[in-house]
Design a protein around this motif. Structure first.
Motif, PDB file in Angstrom:
ATOM      1  N   GLN A  13       0.823  -1.199   0.000  1.00  0.00           N
ATOM      2  CA  GLN A  13       0.000   0.000   0.000  1.00  0.00           C
ATOM      3  C   GLN A  13       0.861   1.253   0.000  1.00  0.00           C
ATOM      4  N   ALA A  14       0.289   2.335  -0.494  1.00  0.00           N
ATOM      5  CA  ALA A  14       0.999   3.609  -0.511  1.00  0.00           C
ATOM      6  C   ALA A  14       1.507   3.956   0.884  1.00  0.00           C
ATOM      7  N   GLY A  15       2.741   4.422   0.925  1.00  0.00           N
ATOM      8  CA  GLY A  15       3.390   4.733   2.185  1.00  0.00           C
ATOM      9  C   GLY A  15       4.201   3.603   2.757  1.00  0.00           C
ATOM     10  N   GLY A  16       4.062   2.417   2.191  1.00  0.00           N
ATOM     11  CA  GLY A  16       4.792   1.261   2.669  1.00  0.00           C
ATOM     12  C   GLY A  16       6.200   1.182   2.121  1.00  0.00           C
ATOM     13  N   SER A  17       6.871   0.089   2.455  1.00  0.00           N
ATOM     14  CA  SER A  17       8.265  -0.105   2.081  1.00  0.00           C
ATOM     15  C   SER A  17       8.488  -1.484   1.481  1.00  0.00           C
ATOM     16  N   LEU A  18       9.469  -1.566   0.612  1.00  0.00           N
ATOM     17  CA  LEU A  18       9.952  -2.822   0.065  1.00  0.00           C
ATOM     18  C   LEU A  18      11.458  -2.741  -0.072  1.00  0.00           C
ATOM     19  N   ARG A  19      12.104  -3.882   0.022  1.00  0.00           N
ATOM     20  CA  ARG A  19      13.538  -3.971  -0.196  1.00  0.00           C
ATOM     21  C   ARG A  19      13.804  -4.966  -1.313  1.00  0.00           C
ATOM     22  N   LEU A  20      14.333  -4.469  -2.415  1.00  0.00           N
ATOM     23  CA  LEU A  20      14.671  -5.310  -3.544  1.00  0.00           C
ATOM     24  C   LEU A  20      16.122  -5.759  -3.447  1.00  0.00           C
ATOM     25  N   SER A  21      16.366  -6.992  -3.858  1.00  0.00           N
ATOM     26  CA  SER A  21      17.708  -7.541  -3.873  1.00  0.00           C
ATOM     27  C   SER A  21      18.100  -7.905  -5.291  1.00  0.00           C
ATOM     28  N   CYS A  22      19.373  -7.786  -5.582  1.00  0.00           N
ATOM     29  CA  CYS A  22      19.932  -8.214  -6.853  1.00  0.00           C
ATOM     30  C   CYS A  22      21.159  -9.053  -6.560  1.00  0.00           C
ATOM     31  N   ALA A  23      21.062 -10.346  -6.812  1.00  0.00           N
ATOM     32  CA  ALA A  23      22.170 -11.259  -6.600  1.00  0.00           C
ATOM     33  C   ALA A  23      22.988 -11.371  -7.877  1.00  0.00           C
ATOM     34  N   ALA A  24      24.295 -11.197  -7.747  1.00  0.00           N
ATOM     35  CA  ALA A  24      25.188 -11.193  -8.896  1.00  0.00           C
ATOM     36  C   ALA A  24      26.118 -12.393  -8.862  1.00  0.00           C
ATOM     37  N   SER A  25      26.412 -12.920 -10.030  1.00  0.00           N
ATOM     38  CA  SER A  25      27.371 -14.009 -10.160  1.00  0.00           C
ATOM     39  C   SER A  25      28.116 -13.864 -11.479  1.00  0.00           C
ATOM     40  N   GLY A  26      29.194 -14.635 -11.627  1.00  0.00           N
ATOM     41  CA  GLY A  26      30.005 -14.558 -12.824  1.00  0.00           C
ATOM     42  C   GLY A  26      31.268 -13.748 -12.587  1.00  0.00           C
ATOM     43  N   ARG A  27      31.594 -12.880 -13.520  1.00  0.00           N
ATOM     44  CA  ARG A  27      32.791 -12.061 -13.409  1.00  0.00           C
ATOM     45  C   ARG A  27      32.692 -11.101 -12.236  1.00  0.00           C
ATOM     46  N   THR A  28      33.842 -10.668 -11.753  1.00  0.00           N
ATOM     47  CA  THR A  28      33.878  -9.771 -10.605  1.00  0.00           C
ATOM     48  C   THR A  28      33.266  -8.416 -10.936  1.00  0.00           C
ATOM     49  N   PHE A  29      32.843  -7.711  -9.883  1.00  0.00           N
ATOM     50  CA  PHE A  29      32.130  -6.451 -10.046  1.00  0.00           C
ATOM     51  C   PHE A  29      32.873  -5.248  -9.494  1.00  0.00           C
ATOM     52  N   SER A  30      34.138  -5.415  -9.116  1.00  0.00           N
ATOM     53  CA  SER A  30      34.858  -4.348  -8.435  1.00  0.00           C
ATOM     54  C   SER A  30      35.014  -3.089  -9.274  1.00  0.00           C
TER      55      SER A  30
END
Length: 125
Positions: A13-30
């Motif tokens: 509902q409006a005013g609420g919160s969510l936390r999205l995650s993005c899991a990464a794999s493969g080559r490094t991300f530095s």
């Protein structure tokens, strides 16, 4: 190949919160910029925010600044989008993306090479 998988979307509902995650794999991300985009029906894919995997302050689209926060967890190879004070206009499919290099102000999809499949966020009024 770089693989990205989003999760954490849902109905809130409006005013609420969510936390999205993005899991990464493969080559490094530095040495990569990591971005969040969203796309509503009938709209173009829109920049939400980005940060470099190596650190530094994130960058945000104006409409979400102060409400959304991007963070990362190196141990989990994950990047997060904390969304607070959600509004109906935030309703969209949310995507995480990885660029080939560091963030230089890229705010369009063509600045990013690797993409997740997206996760739906629906905010009811």
């Amino acid at each position: 190949q770089v693989q990205l998988v989003e999760s954490g979307g849902g109905l809130v509902q409006a005013g609420g919160s969510l936390r999205l995650s993005c899991a990464a794999s493969g080559r490094t991300f530095s040495n990569r910029a990591m971005g969040w985009f969203r796309q509503a029906p009938g709209k173009e894919r829109e920049f939400v925010g980005a940060m470099n995997w190596s650190g530094g302050p994130p960058y945000y689209e104006a409409s979400v600044k102060g409400r959304f926060t991007i963070s990362r967890d190196n141990a989990k190879n994950a990047i997060y989008l904390q969304m607070n004070g959600l509004k109906p206009e935030d309703t969209a499919v949310y995507y995480c993306a990885a660029a080939e290099g560091l963030y230089r102000g890229g705010a369009v999809p063509s600045d990013y090479k690797y993409w997740g499949q997206g996760t739906q966020v629906t905010v009811s009024s």
